[in-house]
Design a protein around this motif. Structure first.
Motif, PDB file in Angstrom:
ATOM      1  N   GLU A 253       2.308   8.859   9.428  1.00  0.00           N
ATOM      2  CA  GLU A 253       1.990  10.261   9.208  1.00  0.00           C
ATOM      3  C   GLU A 253       3.026  10.937   8.313  1.00  0.00           C
ATOM      4  O   GLU A 253       2.683  11.778   7.481  1.00  0.00           O
ATOM      5  N   GLN A 254       4.281  10.574   8.464  1.00  0.00           N
ATOM      6  CA  GLN A 254       5.341  11.206   7.685  1.00  0.00           C
ATOM      7  C   GLN A 254       5.414  10.691   6.255  1.00  0.00           C
ATOM      8  O   GLN A 254       5.891  11.395   5.355  1.00  0.00           O
ATOM      9  N   SER A 255       4.939   9.456   6.016  1.00  0.00           N
ATOM     10  CA  SER A 255       5.095   8.840   4.690  1.00  0.00           C
ATOM     11  C   SER A 255       3.795   8.683   3.921  1.00  0.00           C
ATOM     12  O   SER A 255       3.811   8.273   2.760  1.00  0.00           O
ATOM     13  N   GLY A 256       2.682   8.990   4.571  1.00  0.00           N
ATOM     14  CA  GLY A 256       1.394   8.739   3.926  1.00  0.00           C
ATOM     15  C   GLY A 256       1.011   7.275   3.956  1.00  0.00           C
ATOM     16  O   GLY A 256       0.263   6.798   3.100  1.00  0.00           O
TER      17      GLY A 256
ATOM     18  N   GLY B 235       0.830  -1.187   0.000  1.00  0.00           N
ATOM     19  CA  GLY B 235       0.000   0.000   0.000  1.00  0.00           C
ATOM     20  C   GLY B 235       0.871   1.246   0.000  1.00  0.00           C
ATOM     21  O   GLY B 235       2.102   1.160   0.054  1.00  0.00           O
ATOM     22  N   PRO B 236       0.269   2.424  -0.056  1.00  0.00           N
ATOM     23  CA  PRO B 236       1.040   3.668  -0.107  1.00  0.00           C
ATOM     24  C   PRO B 236       1.867   3.888   1.158  1.00  0.00           C
ATOM     25  O   PRO B 236       1.464   3.512   2.257  1.00  0.00           O
ATOM     26  N   GLY B 237       3.028   4.515   0.992  1.00  0.00           N
ATOM     27  CA  GLY B 237       3.847   4.905   2.127  1.00  0.00           C
ATOM     28  C   GLY B 237       4.432   3.745   2.899  1.00  0.00           C
ATOM     29  O   GLY B 237       4.463   2.606   2.437  1.00  0.00           O
ATOM     30  N   ILE B 238       4.920   4.049   4.102  1.00  0.00           N
ATOM     31  CA  ILE B 238       5.458   3.027   5.005  1.00  0.00           C
ATOM     32  C   ILE B 238       4.298   2.432   5.793  1.00  0.00           C
ATOM     33  O   ILE B 238       3.490   3.162   6.372  1.00  0.00           O
ATOM     34  N   ARG B 239       4.237   1.098   5.829  1.00  0.00           N
ATOM     35  CA  ARG B 239       3.081   0.449   6.417  1.00  0.00           C
ATOM     36  C   ARG B 239       3.491  -0.638   7.407  1.00  0.00           C
ATOM     37  O   ARG B 239       4.593  -1.188   7.331  1.00  0.00           O
ATOM     38  N   THR B 240       2.593  -0.929   8.310  1.00  0.00           N
ATOM     39  CA  THR B 240       2.693  -2.114   9.153  1.00  0.00           C
ATOM     40  C   THR B 240       1.669  -3.107   8.633  1.00  0.00           C
ATOM     41  O   THR B 240       0.470  -2.807   8.579  1.00  0.00           O
ATOM     42  N   THR B 241       2.150  -4.271   8.220  1.00  0.00           N
ATOM     43  CA  THR B 241       1.272  -5.281   7.633  1.00  0.00           C
ATOM     44  C   THR B 241       0.939  -6.329   8.681  1.00  0.00           C
ATOM     45  O   THR B 241       1.837  -6.903   9.306  1.00  0.00           O
TER      46      THR B 241
ATOM     47  N   ALA C   8      -0.214  -1.590  16.503  1.00  0.00           N
ATOM     48  CA  ALA C   8      -0.100  -0.891  15.225  1.00  0.00           C
ATOM     49  C   ALA C   8       0.167   0.599  15.425  1.00  0.00           C
ATOM     50  O   ALA C   8       0.919   1.219  14.667  1.00  0.00           O
ATOM     51  N   ALA C   9      -0.425   1.176  16.470  1.00  0.00           N
ATOM     52  CA  ALA C   9      -0.302   2.616  16.714  1.00  0.00           C
ATOM     53  C   ALA C   9       1.121   3.026  17.096  1.00  0.00           C
ATOM     54  O   ALA C   9       1.466   4.207  17.012  1.00  0.00           O
ATOM     55  N   LYS C  10       1.955   2.054  17.476  1.00  0.00           N
ATOM     56  CA  LYS C  10       3.347   2.369  17.805  1.00  0.00           C
ATOM     57  C   LYS C  10       4.093   2.957  16.603  1.00  0.00           C
ATOM     58  O   LYS C  10       5.092   3.655  16.772  1.00  0.00           O
ATOM     59  N   ASP C  11       3.613   2.666  15.399  1.00  0.00           N
ATOM     60  CA  ASP C  11       4.289   3.119  14.186  1.00  0.00           C
ATOM     61  C   ASP C  11       3.603   4.327  13.554  1.00  0.00           C
ATOM     62  O   ASP C  11       3.899   4.685  12.416  1.00  0.00           O
ATOM     63  N   LYS C  12       2.707   4.957  14.297  1.00  0.00           N
ATOM     64  CA  LYS C  12       1.891   6.028  13.722  1.00  0.00           C
ATOM     65  C   LYS C  12       2.731   7.177  13.181  1.00  0.00           C
ATOM     66  O   LYS C  12       2.383   7.783  12.154  1.00  0.00           O
TER      67      LYS C  12
END
Length: 320
Positions: free
Chosen positions: A126-129, A20-26, A118-122
């Motif tokens: 936010e910075q990468s979309g 998906g777009p940006g940096i993600r946690t899968t 998941a919120a640990k990587d918020k």
């Protein structure tokens, strides 16, 4: 607790850039509705927790064998033998193992605990979309839990995406679509008979789900990525790529902003060994770069917007 309260999660993978777009946690869910012969995550197929042995960590202390209540473990010169018919994945061996050589594949999570994780990587989202992506396995197999988790993430200001194979019911698909900001959809083989031979089911329900997802995306202004794994002897023909492109052009309209051709890789060999399974693609080599470029060119000529086509993945070095 209800099915909505807890789910079985295989793995949480951070810093993903292709889901998906940006940096993600899968978030990889346990259980899949397909059984693709080339599956790169065989540990995700069964919906039940499983035990695996990681030989590189084992010191041969046999403490796991001593605590197994069903006598399912034995260690010989070839490694740990797990009698899958006797093992009920109780986890006693995992708890007892001093080196983490015994691993549990599949853990129960609550919606709140998973959202907290998941919120640990918020800040990265936010910075990468970016955001979180529910994948698998197949997340629609745990649709109530997956939808509740996605909803909780959105309430916390985290963008969401689903990655689905589409072999699911309309009700389950809709639950996830309603909570997804982005849709990733796999289209593997257009010939239904071949699809059944390689993946365990025909593709009628999958294509219907894809059209439904595209309709939802067009209605809501959301976007889809279509992903096609390029597998030697299965999906890698020009005819298949042309047919998939024709389907996208005819049925999915402008909902698709990206069509990824994902090159086969063989990095999952050890996963099959650890599960005591035989992988039919064990000796299959990586694809040549020229073939991937050829298939990408074919995709661009199939009727879709040429700009949405891209390919990725490691390829065989020249001369190999």
């Amino acid at each position: 607790m209800t099915k909505q309260d807890t789910g079985t999660i295989l793995e949480i993978q951070r810093m993903s850039t292709e889901d998906g777009p940006g940096i993600r946690t899968t978030i990889f869910f346990k259980g899949c509705t397909l059984k693709c012969l080339w599956c790169h995550n065989p540990e995700s197929i069964s919906p039940k927790p499983q035990i695996q042995w990681v030989g590189s960590r084992c010191i041969g202390c046999k403490s796991c064998i001593a605590v197994c209540p069903n006598g399912a473990l034995s260690l010989d010169p070839g490694g740990m033998d797990i009698d899958r018919s006797a093992c009920n994945a109780c986890g006693a061996c995992v708890i007892e193992c001093p080196t983490t050589a015994m691993e549990m594949l599949g853990q129960a999570w609550t919606v709140e605990a998973l959202a907290d994780e998941a919120a640990k990587d918020k800040v990265y989202f936010e910075q990468s979309g970016g955001g979180i992506t529910v994948s698998g396995g197949e997340p629609t197999m745990q649709a109530p839990f997956a939808a509740a988790f996605l909803k909780e993430c959105r309430q916390r200001g985290i963008a969401t995406a689903i990655d689905t194979c589409g072999q699911c019911g309309q009700k389950e698909l809709d639950l996830l679509l309603e909570q997804a900001d982005h849709i990733l959809f796999d289209i593997k083989i257009m010939d239904s008979k071949l699809h059944k031979a390689f993946c365990g089911h025909g593709n009628e329900k999958i294509l219907a789900s894809c059209i439904r997802a595209a309709g939802y995306a067009q209605k809501t202004g959301k976007k889809m990525w279509v992903r096609t794994p390029i597998i030697p002897g299965a999906t890698d023909s020009q005819e298949n790529i042309t047919a998939i492109g024709g389907f996208i052009a005819k049925n999915l309209g402008n909902a698709v902003e990206r069509w990824d051709l994902c090159a086969f890789n063989n990095l999952c060999r050890d996963k099959y060994l650890r599960l005591g399974l035989v992988w039919e693609y064990e000796k299959v080599e990586l694809l040549e770069k020229a073939l991937m470029e050829k298939l990408a060119a074919t995709a661009k000529k199939s009727g879709v917007n040429r700009q949405i086509v891209r390919w990725s993945g490691a390829t065989r070095l020249e001369g190999e």
